[in-house]
Design an enzyme around this catalytic site. Structure first.
Site, short mmCIF file in Angstrom:
data_model
loop_
_atom_site.label_atom_id
_atom_site.label_comp_id
_atom_site.label_asym_id
_atom_site.label_seq_id
_atom_site.Cartn_x
_atom_site.Cartn_y
_atom_site.Cartn_z
N SER A 4 0.85 -1.19 0.00
CA SER A 4 0.00 0.00 0.00
C SER A 4 0.89 1.24 0.00
O SER A 4 1.78 1.37 0.83
CB SER A 4 -0.87 -0.01 1.26
OG SER A 4 -1.68 1.13 1.28
N GLY A 5 0.66 2.13 -0.97
CA GLY A 5 1.47 3.36 -1.05
C GLY A 5 2.69 3.24 -1.95
O GLY A 5 3.51 4.15 -2.01
N THR A 9 -1.65 2.78 -8.24
CA THR A 9 -2.71 3.54 -8.91
C THR A 9 -2.11 4.59 -9.85
O THR A 9 -2.59 4.78 -10.97
CB THR A 9 -3.63 4.20 -7.86
OG1 THR A 9 -4.23 3.15 -7.08
CG2 THR A 9 -4.73 5.01 -8.50
N ASN A 51 -0.90 5.59 3.29
CA ASN A 51 -1.02 6.18 1.95
C ASN A 51 -2.15 7.21 1.96
O ASN A 51 -3.25 6.90 2.39
CB ASN A 51 -1.32 5.02 0.97
CG ASN A 51 -1.48 5.47 -0.46
OD1 ASN A 51 -1.33 6.64 -0.77
ND2 ASN A 51 -1.78 4.52 -1.33
N SER A 54 -5.17 5.96 -0.87
CA SER A 54 -5.16 4.49 -0.92
C SER A 54 -6.42 3.96 -1.60
O SER A 54 -7.53 4.33 -1.24
CB SER A 54 -5.06 3.96 0.51
OG SER A 54 -5.09 2.56 0.51
N SER A 55 -6.23 3.06 -2.58
CA SER A 55 -7.39 2.41 -3.22
C SER A 55 -8.01 1.45 -2.23
O SER A 55 -7.32 0.55 -1.74
CB SER A 55 -6.96 1.63 -4.46
OG SER A 55 -6.35 2.49 -5.39
N GLY A 273 -2.93 -2.76 -2.18
CA GLY A 273 -1.64 -3.32 -1.81
C GLY A 273 -1.67 -4.06 -0.49
O GLY A 273 -2.58 -3.89 0.32
N GLU A 275 -1.26 -5.04 3.23
CA GLU A 275 -1.36 -4.14 4.39
C GLU A 275 -1.04 -4.86 5.69
O GLU A 275 -1.44 -6.01 5.89
CB GLU A 275 -2.79 -3.55 4.48
CG GLU A 275 -3.07 -2.56 3.37
CD GLU A 275 -4.44 -1.89 3.48
OE1 GLU A 275 -4.61 -0.85 2.80
OE2 GLU A 275 -5.32 -2.38 4.19
#
Length: 522
Positions: A4-5, A9, A51, A54-55, A273, A275
């Site tokens: 994540s981050g 994206t 993030n 974050s998605s 991502g 986590e």
């Protein structure tokens, strides 16, 4: 893929821009496709500890081509983190769109939607930004409106959608108190203003019909049940709006072609991502499972297929070993005794609790190298994932997996005078899988979240027959800072992603594969 981050994206957006640029056309369709990502980010992304953008869902974008011209696009979304609508951890925020609305709507529009000062709303934890941040959100709100126009959303649809979102926020402020005369529960006096402010008519009615369980040992427990039902209504309403947006995008971007014409396809998969937070819940388990599957897909293509080809051609080759995460996938997905199957089994029993679920896991996975029972007072367990050990808090697992809505509430949604809200619950023009409920007959059985994870597995299976290219995103530091590289953190990611072995197979292997015709021609 990546943590994540790590930049998945952003990479997806750059890749889409690059592909559209290669088409060398400047058609409206190409511009519409480029607007899809900013639109989805507003409704499906949020700030987390790891993030700022974050998605909170997975997406698969299919681009369809005839010769070198893009003819259409289709979007699939997976596992939106609806629980974020009603609860966020410290230093986290709700979905971006709520903040954009407060910053971007005019005073008259706020009045029309019944929106007051953002600090009053429980669902956004009363947190708003500084003046600079609000200015940026105002600009983002304008971008969202432009994207909605560009993709083709009607003005009335946009008004209805924002009315529902404003109603969801007001609904979050409704509280309950005991009715003195008969011991039941009613909406508290202080909440009636919020109930009226829930601009959507149905939200006002449905809190009044929330079922109070006859088994509740106390009125306070009954109040808590009503609050849970209120939150489920908010989550479902938001989830349906998101599904409807995806569906509308697909309607507007579908190729208008003869079915005989053969189209080629490029698909881009951008999922949430891996986590590992201070507190990891059901949502993190779903996200990390999806990442396990993606890692297995990568291993299969890069190591297993590649080395099988060398063996088949009888090339001198020393086998490269890699960390195979198949045992972890078996632990999570095996039937009938994998973690998800056990979760679905427990979710089907009304008497089951999160504790009975954890007890079942402890007895089923005793001695499994990738599972550890919880050692703290908090009910939970740990899984040793390909990217490291993650401790999960089991509270709420069954409820989140069931993901149900009281039946009488659905009826109220269907009869709503807000056209969009009615559509979201009748499926009249909604092509959104499980959200398609017809007015007549009994409602279809709700799928658990665990069952819906299988749709992601179906996608993975389809990808095994495609020709994949992997974009591995590496996160440089944990401070969300530009220009700073934490080399230990980078090395850790290179190791658990199997990239060091990948470099070896690329260096020692045979990267150029000409056909006999190409070779002879040369």
């Amino acid at each position: 893929s990546g943590e994540s981050g790590a930049g998945k994206t952003e990479s997806t957006k750059l890749l889409l821009q690059h592909i559209m640029n290669l088409c060398k056309g400047n058609s409206q369709l190409e511009q519409q496709i480029l607007q899809v990502n900013p639109l989805l980010e507003a409704f499906g992304n949020a700030q987390t500890v790891m993030n700022d953008n974050s998605s909170r869902f997975g997406k698969y974008i299919q681009l369809r081509f005839q010769k070198n011209t893009v003819r259409g696009a289709k979007l699939s979304e997976y596992l939106l983190e609806k629980s974020r609508v009603v609860q966020q951890d410290t230093r986290e925020r709700n979905f971006h769109i709520f903040y954009y609305m407060f910053a971007g709507l005019s005073l008259e529009e706020k009045e029309m939607y019944g929106l007051l000062d953002p600090s009053l709303y429980r669902y956004i934890s009363g947190r708003f930004g500084t003046q600079d941040v609000a200015q940026r959100w105002k600009h983002k709100y304008q971008e969202v409106c432009n994207a909605l126009d560009m993709v083709g959303f009607q003005e009335q649809e946009q008004v209805d959608m924002q009315a529902i979102l404003a109603g969801v926020l007001s609904l979050g402020n409704v509280t309950f108190e005991p009715e003195e005369s008969n011991g039941s529960v009613k909406v508290s006096e202080a909440s009636w203003g919020w109930l009226k402010a829930a601009a959507v008519d149905v939200l006002r009615q449905l809190v009044c019909c929330v079922p109070c369980s006859p088994w509740s040992p106390s009125v306070s427990c009954c109040c808590s049940l009503c609050a849970d039902a209120r939150d489920s209504i908010a989550k479902v309403a938001y989830g349906r709006v998101f599904g409807w947006i995806v569906c509308k995008i697909n309607e507007l971007l579908a190729e208008n072609m003869d079915s005989e014409v053969e189209l080629r396809e490029i698909g881009i998969l951008d999922i949430f991502g891996f986590e590992n937070f201070a507190v990891n819940r059901f949502e993190q388990l779903c996200i990390n499972l999806a990442n396990e599957q993606l890692q297995h897909f990568f291993n299969h293509h890069i190591f297993q297929l590649e080395q099988a080809a060398y063996k088949e051609e009888e090339l001198p080759w020393e086998t490269i070993t890699f960390n195979n995460n198949q045992p972890i996938l078996n632990l999570l997905l095996a039937k009938p005794l994998g973690l998800l199957s056990l979760l679905d089994e427990q979710s089907a029993f009304p008497q089951a609790t999160d504790k009975t679920f954890v007890d079942k896991l402890n007895s089923s996975f005793k001695g499994n190298l990738h599972f550890q029972p919880g050692r703290s007072r908090v009910l939970g367990f740990s899984i040793i994932h390909y990217a490291g050990k993650v401790q999960y808090t089991a509270g709420g697992f069954l409820e989140k997996n069931r993901d149900t809505l009281p039946a009488n509430v659905r009826g109220l949604f269907i009869n709503s005078v807000t056209p969009l809200l009615s559509v979201l619950f009748t499926g009249k023009s909604l092509c959104y899988g499980r959200a398609s409920y017809m007015n007549q007959g009994p409602p279809r059985q709700e799928l658990s979240v665990g069952m819906r994870l299988h749709s992601l597995m179906v996608l993975m299976e389809r990808m095994y027959s495609a020709n994949p290219h992997f974009v591995r995103c590496i996160k440089p530091n944990n401070q969300k800072e530009p220009g700073v590289v934490d080399s230990q953190m980078v090395l850790l990611q290179l190791r658990y992603n199997g990239l060091l072995e990948t470099i070896r197979i690329r260096r020692d292997g045979f990267s150029w594969r000409p056909s006999f015709e190409e070779f002879a021609e040369r």
